[in-house]
Design a protein around this motif. Structure first.
Motif, short mmCIF file in Angstrom:
data_model
loop_
_atom_site.label_atom_id
_atom_site.label_comp_id
_atom_site.label_asym_id
_atom_site.label_seq_id
_atom_site.Cartn_x
_atom_site.Cartn_y
_atom_site.Cartn_z
N ARG A 178 29.24 22.65 -60.37
CA ARG A 178 28.04 21.82 -60.25
C ARG A 178 28.03 20.75 -61.33
O ARG A 178 28.63 20.90 -62.37
N LYS A 219 24.38 18.23 -57.42
CA LYS A 219 25.44 18.64 -56.50
C LYS A 219 25.63 20.13 -56.56
O LYS A 219 25.72 20.72 -57.63
N GLU A 275 23.57 22.46 -55.80
CA GLU A 275 22.42 23.31 -56.04
C GLU A 275 21.68 23.59 -54.73
O GLU A 275 21.83 22.89 -53.73
N THR A 318 25.78 21.75 -51.43
CA THR A 318 24.41 21.37 -51.76
C THR A 318 23.50 21.66 -50.57
O THR A 318 23.80 21.26 -49.45
#
Lengths: 408, 372
Positions: free
Chosen positions: B7, B38, B40, B196
């Motif tokens: 991430r 990105k 998450e 994502t």
């Protein structure tokens, strides 16, 4: 099913009997207006006893005749005798017999009428001499063949005629002469026109149904009403209005001349021909395509197109792979409905079709209503039409599945 | 697996000043700013009418913002139609194509991208294995249960390996048990793929289970964006405190302020609270206290806030005791105490003392009690 008992102990009508009693009036109605006429049509197409009943002995005398040379004396004598009997009993019947014979061989109507009239006073020793004396045609094979052929109680002649075939003496089944071949052409034309009209209705009706199914709910009712309003107008009125629009001095031609697109003396022939049939029939049959399509389209969730787009499909691809396949049952139902209606259509082609736009139903009507009547041939054509549609239905069922249709 | 390595802290998805109005008069979304990192899992949480679905639709491209910009991967997507945004989407009612088998449904986005038949088959197999539905390629959607259909929908959104996956209340149509099962499934899939995900729901428990971060929306605006724990323990807005978990609310007026602590007058009592909102002397405020932070019959002097309360009723819930109290003129004050030996001493009708620390009592903006 056992009957239930009331408190008093007497049994009521069992539920089954009661159900039957409720359905009975409809059953009788359908039997009378649908089953019975169809059965009669089937019968009429093969059963033609008129000549056999009027000239039984003549027909009997012709049994076993080789059809190669004029028959034996027994036939001549039987004919002479029976013609006079029939004339004495009922003059009109002579005409009937003559016309019936005329179907097989042209000229028989006049020949029989003249012969019957002149037989009493005809000179000649034998029946043969008398008959040939009245008209030399009695010495030919063709005229006797007509009597033998028409004298059969049950015959396949009408089916043969309906397919442009005939039986000739000594030749068996042959094709009709060129100038008499009309039915196959008409049947094939009717088939192709109906398919064409179905295709045109699909082309025009699909976008309309799509538009209505995606309109706002308040608008949908209005749009549906607009599709249905034509049904409030008589079919005759709708059809004849097309004459007003399409005729030589009609609105369409006037507009085209007014815009300078055609010359005043070069007006287009848009009616009383195939164009008239196509246009008017498509107009009349369009709602039958729109309504089943609309009903199916309504049940396709709008989110499907969104899903297809989110998966990367272009609008065309989304339509072709996701939307169109889900409307197929509506296309099938609407298509079948329009096709079956088109194939039997009568009024519209009669009014706006002219000669080139004539369909098989017009010929059937002509044989039923216009002199010389030939209800037997009309019946045979009707049966063929029914069989044709039935066959197409079976094919359609195999390919698509009738249970997958949605009529609304 | 070191998840931080996959991430990044650059925003992958960005809403900048986004506004949306359908009729030109009322705003469904107002000046919304939001960043999604990105890899998450971010949930848009809120009651109906909060604008969360509208935001998702604008991100997908099915709606256009009236004002403002939306960026994916740093590039504005304003001009891009949905099919060009590289997103996978899972809808509430699955939207599986009923005239195609499961396999064809999954192969659809691959076909669209011109991927060859053998590769298609392989990817479909992998996608089905991911959602634990191996071998069901030839079934029709109508033959599957609701849970299975939803898994196929998820697989379809993932099979073409998009950079962003959007989910619009996908578990809404499932019963409770299935919903909980599917929540863990989705979480597992996210952890194994690291893609994502932007998720929309009105169910705050669901948001807490699934998300790395939750954005609480209300009336078209973001109230707070934070990790689930932070939202629960440190709500910045009274709506957030109310929407997430249970909380007690006391209204009052700020009497004085010193550094972080303010003294709030409510009814007869003066309460010392943590100044969270930008409050000054004389401002109205709503205090928020979590039920489990309320001490019942504490040692006198242990807590800076000590009040009298009457016990309205008590409920024994196995692992904890739930006590409804009458405090400061209201009767809906809840205290939750764990089932530990020693708390059999209080009975319904008793008048007792309760207490809490100032840090457990947050002075927030005044709550209008709407959008329950």
């Amino acid at each position: 099913m056992s009957s239930r008992k009331k408190a008093g102990g007497r049994p009521l009508l069992s539920p089954r009997l009661r159900a039957l009693a409720l359905v009975l009036p409809l059953l009788l109605f359908i039997l009378a207006t649908f089953v019975a006429p169809l059965a009669e049509m089937f019968r009429r197409s093969v059963h033609d006893p008129l000549v056999a009943d009027a000239l039984p002995e003549t027909v009997a005398a012709l049994r076993g005749w080789d059809q190669l040379s004029p028959p034996g004396d027994a036939a001549y004598e039987a004919l002479a005798r029976e013609l006079q009997e029939v004339r004495a009993e009922n003059r009109a019947r002579v005409g009937q017999v003559g016309r019936r014979l005329n179907r097989v061989e042209s000229g028989m109507a006049t020949l029989v009428a003249t012969t019957a009239r002149e037989l009493a006073a005809a000179p000649g020793a034998s029946a043969r001499e008398k008959l040939i004396g009245i008209d030399a045609e009695w010495g030919t094979v063709d005229k006797w063949f007509a009597i033998q052929s028409a004298g059969q109680r049950f015959t396949t002649r009408y089916y043969l005629n309906a397919l442009d075939l005939d039986r000739r003496p000594g030749q068996g089944v042959v094709r009709q002469e060129e100038n008499r071949r009309i039915y196959l052409l008409l049947l094939s034309r009717t088939l192709w026109v109906s398919l064409g009209i179905t295709a045109l209705c699909l082309l025009l009706g699909y976008p309309v149904a799509h538009l209505i199914s995606h309109a706002r709910p308040e608008r949908q009712n209005l749009l549906l009403a607009l599709v249905l309003v034509p049904f409030w107008t008589s079919l005759l009125v709708r059809t004849t209005s097309w004459i007003v629009l399409l005729q030589n001095e009609g609105l369409v031609n006037d507009m085209l001349v007014g815009f300078g697109l055609i010359a005043d003396d070069g007006r287009l022939a848009l009616v009383y021909n195939m164009i008239g049939t196509f246009v008017a029939m498509t107009h009349v049959l369009l709602p039958f395509m729109v309504l089943p399509l609309y009903s199916v389209m309504r049940s396709i969730p709008a989110v499907h197109m969104k899903a297809a787009a989110s998966l990367g499909a272009s609008p065309f691809r989304a339509f072709w792979r996701v939307y169109w396949p889900q409307t197929l049952s509506g296309v099938g139902a609407g298509g079948l409905l329009v096709f079956i209606l088109a194939i039997g259509f009568y009024i519209t082609p009669a009014l706006v079709g002219g000669a080139s736009g004539e369909l098989i139903s017009n010929k059937i009507a002509q044989h039923m209503q216009t002199s010389p009547l030939n209800r037997e041939l009309a019946s045979a054509l009707g049966v063929l039409l029914l069989a044709g549609v039935g066959a197409l239905y079976v094919v359609y069922d195999r390919l698509v599945g009738v249970d997958k249709m949605k009529l609304g | 697996m070191d998840q931080d390595a996959t991430r990044s802290n650059r925003p992958y998805v960005e809403f900048a000043g986004v506004c949306k109005s359908y009729d030109g008069r009322s705003m469904v979304v107002t000046d919304l700013d939001l960043e999604v990192r990105k890899g998450e899992f971010l949930t848009l949480l809120g009651p109906s009418g909060s604008g969360k679905t509208t935001c998702l639709m604008m991100l997908a491209g099915f709606e256009t913002p009236t004002k403002g910009v939306i960026r994916i991967g740093g590039r504005s997507v304003q001009a891009l139609p949905p099919r060009k945004r590289g997103i996978g989407m899972v809808f509430q009612n699955y939207a599986l194509f009923p005239h195609m088998t499961v396999g064809r449904n999954l192969a659809f986005p691959l076909e669209v991208r011109g991927i060859g038949k053998t590769e298609q088959r392989e990817r479909v197999r992998r996608a089905l294995r991911l959602v634990r539905l191996q071998g069901l390629e030839d079934r029709n959607p109508g033959q599957l249960s609701g849970g299975q259909q939803q898994r196929v929908a998820i697989a379809r959104a993932l099979v073409f390996e998009p950079g962003l996956v959007l989910m619009d209340e996908p578990l809404g149509a499932l019963d409770r048990q299935l919903r909980e099962e599917m929540q863990y499934e989705i979480r597992r899939i996210h952890q194994s793929l690291g893609v994502t995900i932007v998720y929309v729901t009105h169910d705050q428990e669901e948001a807490m289970v699934l998300s790395d971060r939750v954005a609480v929306l209300r009336g078209g605006q973001v109230e707070q964006v934070a990790e689930p724990e932070a939202l629960y323990e440190e709500p910045q807005r009274s709506f957030v405190a109310r929407f997430i978990g249970e909380n007690n609310r006391l209204h009052g007026r700020v009497a004085s302020v010193k550094d972080d602590i303010c003294k709030v007058e409510t009814g007869d009592e003066v309460i010392r609270a943590l100044r969270v909102a930008d409050l000054r002397e004389g401002d109205e405020t709503t205090l928020s206290i979590r039920p489990e932070r309320v001490a019942v019959q504490p040692e006198p002097g242990l807590y800076s806030n000590e009040l009298d309360a009457s016990i309205e009723d008590m409920t024994f819930l196995g692992d904890h005791l739930r006590i409804r109290l009458g405090v400061c003129g209201g009767t809906d004050f809840i205290a939750k105490i764990p089932n530990v030996v020693g708390h059999g001493a209080v009975l319904e009708g008793d008048r007792i003392r309760i207490g809490w620390t100032p840090t457990d009592c947050r002075a927030l903006n005044v709550d209008d009690e709407k959008d329950a």
